[in-house]
Write a protein that holds these residues in place. Sequence first.
Motif, PDB file in Angstrom:
ATOM      1  N   GLY A 206      43.131  99.782  63.504  1.00 43.27           N
ATOM      2  CA  GLY A 206      43.969  99.608  64.681  1.00 43.27           C
ATOM      3  C   GLY A 206      45.428  99.855  64.381  1.00 43.27           C
ATOM      4  O   GLY A 206      45.851  99.833  63.221  1.00 43.27           O
TER       5      GLY A 206
ATOM      6  N   PHE B 110      48.923  94.664  70.180  1.00 46.88           N
ATOM      7  CA  PHE B 110      47.943  95.718  69.970  1.00 46.88           C
ATOM      8  C   PHE B 110      48.373  96.981  70.679  1.00 46.88           C
ATOM      9  O   PHE B 110      48.872  96.939  71.812  1.00 46.88           O
TER      10      PHE B 110
ATOM     11  N   GLY C 133      42.910 100.989  69.066  1.00 49.39           N
ATOM     12  CA  GLY C 133      41.890 100.708  68.065  1.00 49.39           C
ATOM     13  C   GLY C 133      40.863 101.809  68.020  1.00 49.39           C
ATOM     14  O   GLY C 133      40.683 102.559  68.997  1.00 49.39           O
TER      15      GLY C 133
END
Length: 125
Positions: free
Chosen positions: A35, A47, A50
């Motif tokens: 990721g 985030f 991924g």
Amino acid sequence: QVQLVESGGGLVQAGGSLRLSCAASGRTFSNYGMGWFRQAPGQEREFVAGISWSGGKTNYADSVKGRFTISRENVKNTMYLQMNSLKPEDTAVYYCAASPSTAWGSYLPSVYNYWGQGTQVTVSS
């Protein structure tokens, strides 16, 4: 142990592109989901994208969907993040990370076992 080293960051104008790389060494690269995360000053690590162990599955944060593309080449032990149409709000330190293969694509930093040192991306307006 897996060692991860990011490269490719830099300064770019809004609307421009950059390609980040993450080179892995140590244990078998293809055993891991991978990721990209980023962290801006004063903000939590978030985030970005991924990818599954084979590269066949990917997911993205809504903020980068359609602009960023994650990919990997297991034979080269390398993962990439192609970033297009960059915006000033994309400015951050970008980190690559490795997770257990079954946990690929998780938004939670705590799921990832190994991290790189980060590479700075700065987008000017």
